[in-house]
Structure formats: C-alpha cells, structure tokens
Motif scaffolding. Structure first.
Motif, mmCIF file in Angstrom:
data_model
loop_
_atom_site.group_PDB
_atom_site.id
_atom_site.type_symbol
_atom_site.label_atom_id
_atom_site.label_comp_id
_atom_site.label_asym_id
_atom_site.label_seq_id
_atom_site.Cartn_x
_atom_site.Cartn_y
_atom_site.Cartn_z
ATOM 1 N N THR A 1 -4.703 25.653 -38.222
ATOM 2 C CA THR A 1 -5.373 24.430 -38.639
ATOM 3 C C THR A 1 -6.854 24.593 -38.363
ATOM 4 O O THR A 1 -7.244 25.037 -37.279
ATOM 5 N N THR B 1 -4.475 27.861 -33.555
ATOM 6 C CA THR B 1 -3.367 28.720 -33.988
ATOM 7 C C THR B 1 -2.382 28.811 -32.827
ATOM 8 O O THR B 1 -2.643 28.289 -31.745
ATOM 9 N N TYR C 1 -10.486 22.475 -38.503
ATOM 10 C CA TYR C 1 -11.237 21.232 -38.651
ATOM 11 C C TYR C 1 -12.561 21.649 -39.264
ATOM 12 O O TYR C 1 -13.403 22.259 -38.616
ATOM 13 N N TYR D 1 -12.797 17.029 -41.080
ATOM 14 C CA TYR D 1 -12.829 16.109 -39.951
ATOM 15 C C TYR D 1 -13.815 14.961 -40.122
ATOM 16 O O TYR D 1 -13.682 13.935 -39.456
ATOM 17 N N THR E 1 0.890 29.521 -38.187
ATOM 18 C CA THR E 1 0.340 28.213 -38.495
ATOM 19 C C THR E 1 -1.089 28.149 -37.985
ATOM 20 O O THR E 1 -1.345 28.436 -36.817
ATOM 21 N N PRO F 1 -4.525 28.130 -44.268
ATOM 22 C CA PRO F 1 -4.475 27.164 -43.177
ATOM 23 C C PRO F 1 -4.355 25.728 -43.670
ATOM 24 O O PRO F 1 -4.601 25.429 -44.837
ATOM 25 N N THR F 2 -3.993 24.865 -42.752
ATOM 26 C CA THR F 2 -4.127 23.434 -42.982
ATOM 27 C C THR F 2 -5.599 23.135 -42.777
ATOM 28 O O THR F 2 -6.159 23.450 -41.716
ATOM 29 N N ILE G 1 -8.473 20.409 -42.474
ATOM 30 C CA ILE G 1 -8.746 18.997 -42.216
ATOM 31 C C ILE G 1 -10.253 18.806 -42.242
ATOM 32 O O ILE G 1 -10.973 19.371 -41.408
#
Length: 141
Positions: A4, A98, A6, A33, A2, A28-29, A31
C-alpha cells in the motif's frame, strides 16, 4: 506481496516510488492520502513502524506548518497527529507499507528496503534520470 502506498501524484518522489513498486511486478493499493487520509490510528502505526517520531514524519515545506504553530516543541505527538489528519498535506510522503515493513520513502529508493530484492531483474531510472537499479536489477544507490 501486498503493498500500500499513500501517494500524492503531484509529487515526483511519490511517482518514482510508485514506479519502483510496479517495476518489481507489484500492483500496489494506491491511496491518494490528500483525498482519503488514513485514520489517526493507522497513521500513528505507519509512523511508528517506520521507526520515526511523528515530528520526523510531518511535512513542513509547502504546508501551513508554521502558520499552524506546529514548530512549537511543547506540542505532543498526539496533537501533531491531529493536525496531520485535519490537514493531510502535513503528512510527509510517500508512506509505503508491505509485509516487510513500513517506510517513509524519501528518497524514493528507500522502498527497496521493504520489497523483495529478487523481484528486480532489470534497470530502473527515476524521472530525473538518476539510475536506481543496474541492468541486472541490483541497487546502485
């Protein structure tokens, strides 16, 4: 794994970091920001997990840092976090989280520290032509 990020799509460092993650075979997720800033608590945790102080994670260039009086050394980390949440362009980017840790990925190849080394099997070159991984996926820089 996982992951993520920004992310700011207008930032070359952020774009390169995202592409390195994808080069590892990880989606990845993402975002953005500036549109969806993290909570104050999440931001504080990411910064701490990155081993940085809040002041080290604040972006000065191209932001209202000076105009907002944020250079004042008397300001607390809590006050700086409040400013970063109220004005997300002050959040330095990209921040990546991560299972292996969190990092402010400046330069973009810092993300390699928190991705599995065996995920890379081929070369990677950044937008500006700088090689990051060799033909076997080994770190160059």
């Amino acid at each position: 794994m996982t992951v993520t990020i920004y992310h700011n799509p207008a930032c070359g460092t952020s774009r390169n970091t995202l592409e390195i993650i994808r080069h590892a075979g990880i989606e990845p997720t993402v975002i953005e920001y500036l549109k969806t800033p993290p909570s104050k608590e999440d931001l504080a945790k990411m910064i701490a997990d990155s081993g940085l102080s809040v002041r080290q994670a604040i972006r000065e260039k191209g932001t209202p840092y000076e105009e907002l009086g944020l250079a004042d050394p008397a300001l607390s980390e809590d006050e700086l976090l409040d400013a970063m949440i109220a004005t997300p362009i002050l959040i330095n980017r990209p921040l990546v989280v991560t299972e292996m840790g969190a990092r402010l990925c400046r330069p973009s190849e810092v993300v390699l520290d928190i991705l599995p080394a065996d995920a890379f099997t081929s070369a990677f070159v950044k937008e500006d032509g700088e090689a990051v991984l060799d033909a076997e996926g080994k770190r160059i820089v």
